[in-house]
Motif scaffolding. Structure first.
Motif, PDB file in Angstrom:
ATOM      1  N   ALA A  33       0.618  -1.253   0.133  1.00 36.86           N
ATOM      2  CA  ALA A  33       0.057  -0.053  -0.149  1.00 36.86           C
ATOM      3  C   ALA A  33       0.794   1.195  -0.014  1.00 36.86           C
ATOM      4  CB  ALA A  33      -0.785   0.045   1.225  1.00 36.86           C
ATOM      5  N   ASP A  34       2.071   1.250   0.714  1.00 33.17           N
ATOM      6  CA  ASP A  34       2.862   2.448   0.928  1.00 33.17           C
ATOM      7  C   ASP A  34       3.590   2.614  -0.469  1.00 33.17           C
ATOM      8  OD1 ASP A  34       2.103   3.052   3.576  1.00 33.17           O
ATOM      9  OD2 ASP A  34       3.886   1.696   4.307  1.00 33.17           O
ATOM     10  N   VAL A  37       0.895   4.668  -2.800  1.00 29.83           N
ATOM     11  CA  VAL A  37       0.190   5.720  -2.421  1.00 29.83           C
ATOM     12  C   VAL A  37       0.530   6.981  -3.292  1.00 29.83           C
ATOM     13  CG1 VAL A  37       2.028   6.538  -0.660  1.00 29.83           C
ATOM     14  CG2 VAL A  37      -0.401   7.008  -0.268  1.00 29.83           C
ATOM     15  N   LEU A  80      -4.342   1.482  -5.501  1.00 31.63           N
ATOM     16  CA  LEU A  80      -4.845   1.332  -4.064  1.00 31.63           C
ATOM     17  C   LEU A  80      -6.439   1.430  -4.357  1.00 31.63           C
ATOM     18  CD1 LEU A  80      -3.000   3.855  -1.590  1.00 31.63           C
ATOM     19  CD2 LEU A  80      -3.155   1.297  -1.517  1.00 31.63           C
ATOM     20  N   ARG A  82      -9.996   2.080  -1.726  1.00 29.08           N
ATOM     21  CA  ARG A  82     -10.438   2.518  -0.442  1.00 29.08           C
ATOM     22  C   ARG A  82     -10.077   1.279   0.738  1.00 29.08           C
ATOM     23  NH1 ARG A  82     -12.850   6.164   2.897  1.00 29.08           N
ATOM     24  NH2 ARG A  82     -14.276   5.501   4.769  1.00 29.08           N
ATOM     25  N   GLU A  85      -6.665   1.051   2.156  1.00 27.02           N
ATOM     26  CA  GLU A  85      -5.976   2.226   2.881  1.00 27.02           C
ATOM     27  C   GLU A  85      -5.448   1.906   4.287  1.00 27.02           C
ATOM     28  OE1 GLU A  85      -8.876   5.474   2.791  1.00 27.02           O
ATOM     29  OE2 GLU A  85      -8.392   5.928   0.577  1.00 27.02           O
ATOM     30  N   LEU A  88      -1.968   1.115   4.842  1.00 27.06           N
ATOM     31  CA  LEU A  88      -0.970   2.284   4.811  1.00 27.06           C
ATOM     32  C   LEU A  88      -0.226   2.314   6.178  1.00 27.06           C
ATOM     33  CD1 LEU A  88      -2.872   4.889   2.601  1.00 27.06           C
ATOM     34  CD2 LEU A  88      -0.809   3.600   1.990  1.00 27.06           C
ATOM     35  N   HIS A  91      -1.711   6.518   8.115  1.00 26.09           N
ATOM     36  CA  HIS A  91      -3.370   6.752   7.636  1.00 26.09           C
ATOM     37  C   HIS A  91      -4.180   6.600   9.018  1.00 26.09           C
ATOM     38  CE1 HIS A  91      -7.219   6.301   5.760  1.00 26.09           C
ATOM     39  NE2 HIS A  91      -6.764   6.809   4.656  1.00 26.09           N
ATOM     40  N   ARG A  93      -7.059   5.365   9.400  1.00 24.90           N
ATOM     41  CA  ARG A  93      -7.572   4.234   9.657  1.00 24.90           C
ATOM     42  C   ARG A  93      -6.643   3.051   9.785  1.00 24.90           C
ATOM     43  NH1 ARG A  93     -10.900   2.314   6.188  1.00 24.90           N
ATOM     44  NH2 ARG A  93     -10.229   3.695   4.487  1.00 24.90           N
ATOM     45  N   SER A  94      -5.401   3.400   9.719  1.00 29.37           N
ATOM     46  CA  SER A  94      -4.218   2.175   9.585  1.00 29.37           C
ATOM     47  C   SER A  94      -4.487   1.127  10.519  1.00 29.37           C
ATOM     48  CB  SER A  94      -2.831   2.693   9.753  1.00 29.37           C
ATOM     49  OG  SER A  94      -2.025   1.874   9.605  1.00 29.37           O
TER      50      SER A  94
END
Length: 334
Positions: A33-34, A37, A80, A82, A85, A88, A91, A93-94
Motif C-alpha cells: 500500500a505504501d 500511495v 490503491l 479505499r 487504505e 498504509l 493513515h 484508519r491504519s
C-alpha cells in the motif's frame, strides 16, 4: 435448480477465511500500500522494490483484488482502493501494525489452540517456547510492532476513559502496566497537581522513561520497574490498571489487585455480557487465553475477583469505547 446457500454453508465458509488475513499480512510485510500511495505502479516495479517473486506477487494482488483490496487499471498497473487504505503505515484508519502482529505471532499461537483447549494454558507459550512478554522482551522487531499497535489502540481508547474517569481528590496515580504512559499523561493533563507513576517491565520501562522525559513529563511522572504480581509501590491514592487484568488468570489477577495498596483501584476492561450468546466479546475471551493465559470477565466475575483480593467493587461505568471502568476500594483500611 441451484441449491440455496443456508446458514450452515455460511458458517463453513469461515474455514477458508484465514486465507485473506494471511494475504493481508503478506501485503503489509511487503509494504504494498505504501508503494502505491503516490500512484499506480506496474507489477515489475512492485516486484523489484519489494523483492517478491513477480508471478507470485501477481497472484497475491489478484487474490486481494477479488475482495476489494487493490485494483488493476486498464493499462495493467496496480492501484490503491479505499479497502486498502488501512494497510498504509501513515493513515488515520491504519491497521498495518495490527495485521503484522496478527499474521505472525497471533497466527502461530492460534495454530496451537488445542494446547489451550487441552490444558487451559496459553497456546502462545507452546508455539514459541516462551511467553508473549518474554518474546517481546527479546525480539526487537516484534516489540516495535506491538508498541505501535498498542499506541494506536490507546489513541482510540484513552479519550473515552479520560472522559468517564473522575480522579476526585487524588494526588498520586499509579499506572500499573501503563505501557508508554499515554493514558496517565492524558489524565494528568487535566489535573496539574497530580503526580503519576508508571509500573512496567524492564524492556518497556526504559522506552517509557525516555518518552516521558522527551515530552516534558519527567518531573511529574516516575517510571518504576516491577512485577505487579510480586510488589507495587504502596500507599498511593489511585491504582489504575488499563487492560492489564485480562492478561492474567484469576490467581495472578487477584495477586496484582491485592498488591494495589491504596485508597482506590480503577480497572479498565471489556466487561462480558452475562448471557452465553456468541459475540466479539466471547471471541476476545478465548483470544486472551491463547495469547496470555488470561480471560475476559463478566461483571459478576469481576466482583468475585475483587473480593478475593480484599476489594469491594463499588461501580461499573461504561465508556464510549469497548471498555468499562470498574472502581474498587479496600473492604478494610490497609
Amino acid at each position: 435448480m441451484a441449491r440455496r446457500r443456508g446458514v450452515d454453508d455460511e458458517l463453513w465458509l469461515t474455514v477458508g477465511a484465514y486465507v485473506v488475513p494471511q494475504l493481508l499480512y503478506a501485503a503489509a510485510r511487503l509494504g504494498l500500500a505504501d508503494l502505491l500511495v503516490a500512484g499506480p505502479l506496474a507489477l515489475e516495479d512492485m516486484s523489484e522494490q519489494t523483492g517478491a517473486h513477480p508471478a507470485t506477487l501477481a497472484r497475491v494482488l489478484r487474490a486481494l483484488a477479488s475482495v476489494g483490496v487493490f485494483a488493476r487499471a486498464r493499462d495493467g498497473r496496480w492501484r490503491l482502493t479505499r479497502a486498502a487504505e488501512p494497510l498504509l503505515s501513515d493513515h488515520p484508519r491504519s491497521r498495518r501494525t495490527a495485521i503484522l502482529f496478527a499474521g505472525h505471532e497471533q497466527h502461530l499461537a492460534w495454530g496451537s489452540v488445542m494446547h489451550s483447549v487441552a490444558t487451559g494454558q496459553p497456546a502462545f507459550d507452546h508455539a514459541f517456547g516462551r511467553s508473549l512478554h518474554q518474546h517481546l522482551a527479546t525480539d526487537e522487531a516484534a516489540m516495535a510492532v506491538a508498541e505501535a499497535q498498542r499506541a494506536r489502540r490507546a489513541a482510540r481508547r484513552d479519550p473515552a476513559v479520560v472522559a468517564a474517569l473522575d480522579l476526585g481528590a487524588a494526588r498520586t496515580v499509579v499506572d500499573v502496566g501503563g505501557g508508554g504512559g499515554e493514558l496517565l499523561v492524558a489524565l494528568l493533563s487535566r489535573r496539574p497537581g497530580v503526580r503519576g507513576i508508571v509500573v512496567e517491565a524492564p524492556h518497556v520501562a526504559a522506552r517509557t522513561r525516555a518518552r516521558l522525559q522527551a515530552q516534558g513529563w519527567g518531573q511529574r511522572c516516575e517510571v518504576v520497574v516491577a512485577d505487579a504480581r510480586e510488589q507495587l509501590p504502596a500507599g498511593h491514592d489511585v491504582y489504575l490498571l488499563a487492560e492489564v487484568v485480562h492478561c492474567y488468570d484469576d490467581d495472578d489477577a487477584s495477586r496484582i489487585l491485592r498488591n494495589c495498596r491504596g485508597r482506590r483501584v480503577v480497572v479498565v476492561e471489556r466487561v462480558l455480557p452475562a448471557g452465553g450468546r456468541a459475540s466479539a466479546d466471547r471471541l476476545a475471551d478465548l483470544h486472551m487465553l491463547v495469547m496470555y493465559g488470561g480471560r475476559e470477565r463478566t461483571r459478576r466475575e469481576y466482583a468475585e475477583l475483587f473480593a478475593t483480593a480484599g476489594l469491594r467493587l463499588r461501580r461499573v461505568a461504561p465508556t464510549a469505547a469497548w471498555v468499562s471502568i470498574l472502581e474498587g476500594a479496600p473492604r478494610v483500611a490497609r
